[in-house]
Scaffold this motif. Structure first.
Motif, PDB file in Angstrom:
ATOM      1  N   LEU A 150       0.954  -1.208   0.128  1.00 38.87           N
ATOM      2  CA  LEU A 150       0.043  -0.107   0.014  1.00 38.87           C
ATOM      3  C   LEU A 150       1.013   1.200   0.055  1.00 38.87           C
ATOM      4  CD1 LEU A 150      -2.811   1.157   0.373  1.00 38.87           C
ATOM      5  CD2 LEU A 150      -2.614   1.009   2.637  1.00 38.87           C
ATOM      6  N   VAL A 151       0.724   1.999  -1.058  1.00 39.36           N
ATOM      7  CA  VAL A 151       1.644   3.299  -1.105  1.00 39.36           C
ATOM      8  C   VAL A 151       0.631   4.604  -1.325  1.00 39.36           C
ATOM      9  CG1 VAL A 151       3.391   1.878  -2.364  1.00 39.36           C
ATOM     10  CG2 VAL A 151       1.797   3.164  -3.526  1.00 39.36           C
ATOM     11  N   GLU A 152       1.438   5.575  -1.151  1.00 36.25           N
ATOM     12  CA  GLU A 152       0.816   6.984  -1.360  1.00 36.25           C
ATOM     13  C   GLU A 152       1.848   7.905  -1.818  1.00 36.25           C
ATOM     14  OE1 GLU A 152      -0.792  10.316   1.678  1.00 36.25           O
ATOM     15  OE2 GLU A 152      -1.577   8.395   2.004  1.00 36.25           O
ATOM     16  N   ARG A 153       1.398   8.611  -2.791  1.00 38.70           N
ATOM     17  CA  ARG A 153       2.194   9.465  -3.460  1.00 38.70           C
ATOM     18  C   ARG A 153       2.317  10.863  -2.784  1.00 38.70           C
ATOM     19  NH1 ARG A 153       1.662  11.900  -9.791  1.00 38.70           N
ATOM     20  NH2 ARG A 153       3.532  13.628  -9.622  1.00 38.70           N
ATOM     21  N   ARG A 154       3.266  11.392  -2.641  1.00 39.34           N
ATOM     22  CA  ARG A 154       3.668  12.518  -2.260  1.00 39.34           C
ATOM     23  C   ARG A 154       4.817  13.344  -2.992  1.00 39.34           C
ATOM     24  NH1 ARG A 154       3.434  11.171   3.392  1.00 39.34           N
ATOM     25  NH2 ARG A 154       1.407  10.254   3.744  1.00 39.34           N
ATOM     26  N   GLY A 155       4.194  14.122  -3.790  1.00 40.41           N
ATOM     27  CA  GLY A 155       5.147  14.692  -4.778  1.00 40.41           C
ATOM     28  C   GLY A 155       5.867  13.894  -5.985  1.00 40.41           C
ATOM     29  N   ASP A 156       7.195  13.882  -5.826  1.00 39.53           N
ATOM     30  CA  ASP A 156       7.809  12.814  -6.542  1.00 39.53           C
ATOM     31  C   ASP A 156       7.906  11.463  -6.064  1.00 39.53           C
ATOM     32  OD1 ASP A 156       7.598  14.481  -8.825  1.00 39.53           O
ATOM     33  OD2 ASP A 156       9.701  15.324  -8.505  1.00 39.53           O
ATOM     34  N   ASP A 157       7.684  11.398  -4.826  1.00 35.46           N
ATOM     35  CA  ASP A 157       8.076  10.256  -3.779  1.00 35.46           C
ATOM     36  C   ASP A 157       6.904   9.481  -3.621  1.00 35.46           C
ATOM     37  OD1 ASP A 157      10.807  11.366  -3.674  1.00 35.46           O
ATOM     38  OD2 ASP A 157      10.187  12.543  -2.020  1.00 35.46           O
ATOM     39  N   LEU A 158       7.135   8.114  -3.263  1.00 30.27           N
ATOM     40  CA  LEU A 158       6.163   7.237  -3.037  1.00 30.27           C
ATOM     41  C   LEU A 158       6.369   6.812  -1.642  1.00 30.27           C
ATOM     42  CD1 LEU A 158       5.892   4.556  -5.986  1.00 30.27           C
ATOM     43  CD2 LEU A 158       4.112   6.267  -5.324  1.00 30.27           C
ATOM     44  N   ILE A 159       5.453   7.019  -0.438  1.00 30.91           N
ATOM     45  CA  ILE A 159       5.644   6.644   0.650  1.00 30.91           C
ATOM     46  C   ILE A 159       4.893   5.308   0.973  1.00 30.91           C
ATOM     47  CG2 ILE A 159       5.069   7.270   3.087  1.00 30.91           C
ATOM     48  CD1 ILE A 159       7.356   8.911   1.883  1.00 30.91           C
ATOM     49  N   GLU A 160       5.385   4.346   1.436  1.00 31.96           N
ATOM     50  CA  GLU A 160       4.787   2.944   1.932  1.00 31.96           C
ATOM     51  C   GLU A 160       4.033   2.949   3.183  1.00 31.96           C
ATOM     52  OE1 GLU A 160       4.997  -1.678   0.964  1.00 31.96           O
ATOM     53  OE2 GLU A 160       6.935  -0.558   0.566  1.00 31.96           O
ATOM     54  N   CYS A 161       2.983   2.388   3.301  1.00 29.38           N
ATOM     55  CA  CYS A 161       2.083   2.142   4.363  1.00 29.38           C
ATOM     56  C   CYS A 161       2.336   0.902   5.066  1.00 29.38           C
ATOM     57  CB  CYS A 161       0.499   2.565   4.365  1.00 29.38           C
ATOM     58  SG  CYS A 161       0.109   4.245   3.779  1.00 29.38           S
ATOM     59  N   TYR A 162       2.872   0.642   6.223  1.00 27.58           N
ATOM     60  CA  TYR A 162       3.078  -0.438   7.031  1.00 27.58           C
ATOM     61  C   TYR A 162       2.218  -0.667   8.204  1.00 27.58           C
ATOM     62  CZ  TYR A 162       7.470   0.298   4.352  1.00 27.58           C
ATOM     63  OH  TYR A 162       8.450   0.365   3.397  1.00 27.58           O
TER      64      TYR A 162
ATOM     65  N   GLY B  13       1.647   2.555   9.599  1.00 26.07           N
ATOM     66  CA  GLY B  13       2.949   3.646   9.753  1.00 26.07           C
ATOM     67  C   GLY B  13       3.245   3.967   8.167  1.00 26.07           C
ATOM     68  N   GLU B  14       4.087   4.834   8.385  1.00 24.65           N
ATOM     69  CA  GLU B  14       4.652   5.272   6.970  1.00 24.65           C
ATOM     70  C   GLU B  14       5.972   5.275   7.007  1.00 24.65           C
ATOM     71  OE1 GLU B  14       3.173   9.160   6.117  1.00 24.65           O
ATOM     72  OE2 GLU B  14       1.069   8.366   5.697  1.00 24.65           O
ATOM     73  N   GLY B  15       6.764   5.145   5.828  1.00 25.19           N
ATOM     74  CA  GLY B  15       8.040   4.916   5.539  1.00 25.19           C
ATOM     75  C   GLY B  15       8.378   4.791   4.011  1.00 25.19           C
ATOM     76  N   PRO B  16       9.739   4.847   3.604  1.00 25.60           N
ATOM     77  CA  PRO B  16      10.067   4.658   2.218  1.00 25.60           C
ATOM     78  C   PRO B  16       9.636   3.221   2.021  1.00 25.60           C
ATOM     79  CG  PRO B  16      11.900   4.915   3.663  1.00 25.60           C
ATOM     80  CD  PRO B  16      10.871   4.981   4.504  1.00 25.60           C
TER      81      PRO B  16
ATOM     82  N   PRO C 158       0.204   7.282  -9.316  1.00 28.79           N
ATOM     83  CA  PRO C 158      -0.969   7.689  -8.839  1.00 28.79           C
ATOM     84  C   PRO C 158      -0.805   9.044  -8.710  1.00 28.79           C
ATOM     85  CG  PRO C 158       0.017   5.722  -7.427  1.00 28.79           C
ATOM     86  CD  PRO C 158       1.094   6.415  -8.251  1.00 28.79           C
ATOM     87  N   GLY C 159      -1.931   9.747  -8.524  1.00 33.25           N
ATOM     88  CA  GLY C 159      -2.158  11.048  -8.424  1.00 33.25           C
ATOM     89  C   GLY C 159      -1.580  11.573  -7.082  1.00 33.25           C
ATOM     90  N   GLU C 160      -1.257  12.633  -7.112  1.00 30.45           N
ATOM     91  CA  GLU C 160      -0.755  13.624  -5.820  1.00 30.45           C
ATOM     92  C   GLU C 160      -1.607  13.354  -4.496  1.00 30.45           C
ATOM     93  OE1 GLU C 160       1.234  15.409  -3.061  1.00 30.45           O
ATOM     94  OE2 GLU C 160       2.076  15.172  -5.265  1.00 30.45           O
ATOM     95  N   GLY C 161      -0.827  12.982  -3.844  1.00 29.72           N
ATOM     96  CA  GLY C 161      -1.881  12.507  -2.308  1.00 29.72           C
ATOM     97  C   GLY C 161      -2.609  11.215  -2.597  1.00 29.72           C
ATOM     98  N   ALA C 162      -2.625  10.495  -3.553  1.00 24.93           N
ATOM     99  CA  ALA C 162      -3.428   9.325  -3.843  1.00 24.93           C
ATOM    100  C   ALA C 162      -2.740   7.973  -3.277  1.00 24.93           C
ATOM    101  CB  ALA C 162      -3.927   9.341  -5.063  1.00 24.93           C
ATOM    102  N   ARG C 163      -3.716   7.353  -2.569  1.00 30.06           N
ATOM    103  CA  ARG C 163      -3.158   5.768  -2.190  1.00 30.06           C
ATOM    104  C   ARG C 163      -3.406   4.788  -3.270  1.00 30.06           C
ATOM    105  NH1 ARG C 163      -4.493   4.325   4.090  1.00 30.06           N
ATOM    106  NH2 ARG C 163      -2.870   6.081   4.795  1.00 30.06           N
TER     107      ARG C 163
END
Length: 203
Positions: A66-78, A90-93, A110-115
């Motif tokens: 499960l990931v979320e886009r923040r700008g040009d980065d992907l944040i993974e949800c753990y 929780g969140e992390g790279p 994915p779109g900005e801020g989208a999971r």
């Protein structure tokens, strides 16, 4: 169609021995016989088959990132725990480099801020299925979309859902083991997984 049935050698696959026994009992009660096997054991066999592999809501039940886009980065949800000890996100790279590479291969994000959900296990399972089939078809019935629609910018919440007794649940982490987690699969990547198995597949 008894002549058709007599020509078949059905193999019923499942991920749990208890369900295999239940299915064997149900078929034998109707005078039908089939080979039964654990899915992973069957996929690990090396002999090629001729036939049709049919799955119904198989890929959408496999694990996802499960990931979320923040700008040009992907944040993974753990999955972690909160102060009360309850399961929480929780969140992390992304730890697995295959997660950002998944979107690079698709040429989309994915779109900005989208999971969004990344089904690495689903694509690998499709590759393994396609490798076993020397001649035939893979027919899968699942909830899902082509990648551009699945990861459209307006799909802010992703598609991960939780069900219990066929009713949607607000907390995806509540009562683990008793809650059915599902997501919409990426048919573009599933088809690519089969094609890249090197067995002459077409989608």
């Amino acid at each position: 169609a008894p002549e058709c049935f007599d020509a078949l050698r059905p193999v019923v696959l499942d991920g749990h021995p208890n369900r295999i026994e239940a299915q064997r009992h149900a078929l034998e009660g109707r005078g039908l016989s089939a080979e039964h096997a654990l899915t992973d054991d069957w996929l690990n066999r090396t002999e090629p088959i001729t036939g049709v592999v049919i799955s119904n809501e198989f890929f959408d039940a496999l694990p996802v990132h499960l990931v979320e886009r923040r700008g040009d980065d992907l944040i993974e949800c753990y999955v972690t725990t909160d102060e009360s000890g309850a399961l929480a996100l929780g969140e992390g790279p992304p730890v697995n480099p295959a997660v950002p590479a998944y979107f690079e291969r698709l040429g989309i994000l994915p779109g900005e801020g989208a999971r969004a959900e990344v089904g690495l296990a689903s694509v690998e399972a499709m590759r393994r299925l396609a490798t076993r089939v020397e001649r035939g078809y893979v027919l899968t019935i699942d909830y899902g979309y082509e990648a551009r629609e699945l990861y459209a910018s307006w799909r802010k919440q992703g598609t991960l859902m939780a069900f219990r007794r066929h009713s949607p649940q607000p907390n995806q982490l509540d009562q683990p083991g008793l809650t059915d987690l599902t997501y919409h699969v990426d048919f573009t990547s599933l088809a690519r997984g089969a094609i890249e198995s090197g067995e002459g597949w077409q989608a």
